[in-house]
Design a protein around this motif. Structure first.
Motif, PDB file in Angstrom:
ATOM      1  N   CYS A   1      69.242   4.982 -10.190  1.00  0.00           N
ATOM      2  CA  CYS A   1      68.822   3.943  -9.246  1.00  0.00           C
ATOM      3  C   CYS A   1      69.103   2.554  -9.815  1.00  0.00           C
ATOM      4  CB  CYS A   1      67.341   4.109  -8.938  1.00  0.00           C
ATOM      5  SG  CYS A   1      66.650   2.806  -7.897  1.00  0.00           S
ATOM      6  N   VAL A   2      69.617   1.650  -8.950  1.00  0.00           N
ATOM      7  CA  VAL A   2      69.946   0.297  -9.386  1.00  0.00           C
ATOM      8  C   VAL A   2      68.762  -0.662  -9.278  1.00  0.00           C
ATOM      9  CG1 VAL A   2      72.379   0.569  -8.814  1.00  0.00           C
ATOM     10  CG2 VAL A   2      70.799  -0.334  -7.077  1.00  0.00           C
ATOM     11  N   GLY A   3      67.606  -0.167  -8.823  1.00  0.00           N
ATOM     12  CA  GLY A   3      66.433  -1.023  -8.730  1.00  0.00           C
ATOM     13  C   GLY A   3      66.414  -1.840  -7.451  1.00  0.00           C
ATOM     14  N   ALA A   4      65.539  -2.831  -7.393  1.00  0.00           N
ATOM     15  CA  ALA A   4      65.371  -3.626  -6.176  1.00  0.00           C
ATOM     16  C   ALA A   4      65.106  -5.078  -6.504  1.00  0.00           C
ATOM     17  CB  ALA A   4      64.221  -3.058  -5.343  1.00  0.00           C
ATOM     18  N   ARG A   5      65.797  -5.963  -5.802  1.00  0.00           N
ATOM     19  CA  ARG A   5      65.560  -7.407  -5.895  1.00  0.00           C
ATOM     20  C   ARG A   5      65.578  -7.932  -7.329  1.00  0.00           C
ATOM     21  NH1 ARG A   5      64.919  -9.523  -1.263  1.00  0.00           N
ATOM     22  NH2 ARG A   5      64.514  -8.185   0.519  1.00  0.00           N
ATOM     23  N   GLY A   6      66.590  -7.477  -8.079  1.00  0.00           N
ATOM     24  CA  GLY A   6      66.769  -7.956  -9.441  1.00  0.00           C
ATOM     25  C   GLY A   6      65.909  -7.280 -10.481  1.00  0.00           C
TER      26      GLY A   6
ATOM     27  N   LEU B   1      61.053  -1.082  -1.385  1.00  0.00           N
ATOM     28  CA  LEU B   1      60.758  -2.417  -1.895  1.00  0.00           C
ATOM     29  C   LEU B   1      61.862  -3.403  -1.537  1.00  0.00           C
ATOM     30  CD1 LEU B   1      59.396  -1.502  -5.452  1.00  0.00           C
ATOM     31  CD2 LEU B   1      58.077  -2.378  -3.506  1.00  0.00           C
ATOM     32  N   ASP B   2      63.108  -2.942  -1.540  1.00  0.00           N
ATOM     33  CA  ASP B   2      64.228  -3.826  -1.244  1.00  0.00           C
ATOM     34  C   ASP B   2      64.181  -4.316   0.195  1.00  0.00           C
ATOM     35  OD1 ASP B   2      66.797  -4.959  -2.278  1.00  0.00           O
ATOM     36  OD2 ASP B   2      67.603  -3.829  -0.565  1.00  0.00           O
ATOM     37  N   ARG B   3      63.667  -3.465   1.095  1.00  0.00           N
ATOM     38  CA  ARG B   3      63.623  -3.826   2.503  1.00  0.00           C
ATOM     39  C   ARG B   3      62.291  -4.450   2.914  1.00  0.00           C
ATOM     40  NH1 ARG B   3      67.586  -1.854   5.663  1.00  0.00           N
ATOM     41  NH2 ARG B   3      66.275  -1.790   7.534  1.00  0.00           N
ATOM     42  N   ALA B   4      61.369  -4.580   1.954  1.00  0.00           N
ATOM     43  CA  ALA B   4      60.039  -5.092   2.278  1.00  0.00           C
ATOM     44  C   ALA B   4      60.052  -6.577   2.619  1.00  0.00           C
ATOM     45  CB  ALA B   4      59.087  -4.846   1.116  1.00  0.00           C
ATOM     46  N   HIS B   5      61.110  -7.275   2.230  1.00  0.00           N
ATOM     47  CA  HIS B   5      61.216  -8.704   2.542  1.00  0.00           C
ATOM     48  C   HIS B   5      62.659  -8.961   2.958  1.00  0.00           C
ATOM     49  CE1 HIS B   5      59.727 -12.812   2.472  1.00  0.00           C
ATOM     50  NE2 HIS B   5      60.820 -13.192   1.842  1.00  0.00           N
ATOM     51  N   SER B   6      62.998  -8.443   4.133  1.00  0.00           N
ATOM     52  CA  SER B   6      64.390  -8.438   4.557  1.00  0.00           C
ATOM     53  C   SER B   6      64.533  -8.837   6.018  1.00  0.00           C
ATOM     54  CB  SER B   6      64.971  -7.023   4.349  1.00  0.00           C
ATOM     55  OG  SER B   6      66.187  -6.873   5.020  1.00  0.00           O
ATOM     56  N   VAL B   7      65.454  -9.757   6.276  1.00  0.00           N
ATOM     57  CA  VAL B   7      65.766 -10.132   7.658  1.00  0.00           C
ATOM     58  C   VAL B   7      66.334  -8.933   8.405  1.00  0.00           C
ATOM     59  CG1 VAL B   7      67.291 -11.530   9.108  1.00  0.00           C
ATOM     60  CG2 VAL B   7      66.112 -12.572   7.172  1.00  0.00           C
ATOM     61  N   ALA B   8      67.206  -8.178   7.736  1.00  0.00           N
ATOM     62  CA  ALA B   8      67.838  -7.027   8.384  1.00  0.00           C
ATOM     63  C   ALA B   8      66.827  -5.992   8.818  1.00  0.00           C
ATOM     64  CB  ALA B   8      68.868  -6.397   7.437  1.00  0.00           C
TER      65      ALA B   8
END
Length: 292
Positions: free
Chosen positions: A47-52, A76-83
């Protein structure tokens, strides 16, 4: 043992496509360049992780995943996402656009005005036009209006985009027809949000940027990377996240998102040995300086 590199993804710069590696190193990609790398023997995709942030468990992920994230990091990556529609108070202005990827393939989407056309390059849009600009929620309402009133999708699968790139109309005017027709219908809709400013039709064509003129038809796409496998070929075009590579068996498309999460090593002049998924016939009409 050769140093293993980890790819952060393909980025589009003013000079064209660039592969970015963890740590910030970049490999510029130019037409005719030989792209060759192998997956480390015994390697596992993680896994590449989320948001840095790194994945706390270093979880293994599917070789076929384009997201390269475990379930928790993807959430977590999509928890603060416009998309993902999880942001409603973004104060930045947003563009609504119409993007064309091939005959019958027009989509509507939005992107922050400050990003310019970067989003269109990242998606592999052959041509596009802005439709309007305004607050985020007005842009979202316009996007939904076009889907409901005109049946315009907001997504087109990459497998459909990449399979037709070699059979696009030769003339820019012909490639612009569907965008122009849809633009005229869209701006005439009566329920247009008042806070969204209509933009005139100005079709931008990426055929030259992507190297699509005279592009040979691809025989298939890399289905996944595997430990010990090799990707090797001459770069003949690039669009969105995809590299079109000329190999001994024909042109093969590599979605560079499949590279993320693997430890990658130089491969020299080796042949392509990773699994390739064929396109359906009816859809076809010295010193190491980084990896390459």
């Amino acid at each position: 043992m050769a140093q293993a590199w980890r790819c952060s993804g393909l980025r589009w710069s003013a000079g064209g496509p660039v592969l970015v590696w963890d740590g910030g190193r970049r490999s510029a990609l130019t037409w005719g360049k030989h792209v060759a790398f192998g997956v480390a023997e015994g390697g596992v995709r993680t896994c590449v992780g989320a948001r840095g942030n790194a994945c706390p468990t270093g979880a293994a992920v599917s070789a076929r995943s384009t997201g390269a994230r475990c379930e928790e990091c993807a959430r977590l990556d999509r928890a603060h996402s416009v998309a993902a529609d999880t942001i409603a108070d973004d104060p930045r202005p947003y563009h609504v656009y119409l993007a064309w990827f091939g005959p019958g393939m027009v989509k509507v989407g939005i992107t922050a005005e400050e990003r310019g056309s970067a989003r269109l390059l990242e998606q592999g849009a052959v041509c596009f036009s802005w439709l309007g600009v305004g607050p985020l929620m007005a842009a979202r309402r316009t996007e939904e209006l076009l889907r409901a009133a005109l049946g315009v999708p907001d997504r087109i699968p990459y497998v459909e985009k990449r399979a037709v790139r070699a059979v696009l109309p030769e003339a820019a005017a012909d490639r612009a027809v569907e965008v122009a027709e849809l633009h005229a219908r869209a701006v005439a809709l009566p329920a247009w949000p008042e806070s969204l400013v209509r933009e005139p039709l100005r079709v931008v064509d990426h055929t030259e940027v992507f190297g699509l003129a005279g592009l040979p038809a691809a025989v298939g796409e890399v289905g996944e990377l595997v430990a010990g496998g090799v990707v090797s070929g001459e770069l003949v075009a690039a669009a969105g996240p995809d590299l079109h590579l000329a190999t001994g068996g024909g042109v093969v498309v590599l979605d560079t998102r499949l590279m993320r999460g693997w430890g990658l090593v130089p491969a020299g002049g080796a042949e392509l040995t990773v699994p390739v998924r064929a396109f359906k016939e009816e859809v076809e009409a010295g010193v190491q300086d980084g990896l390459f």
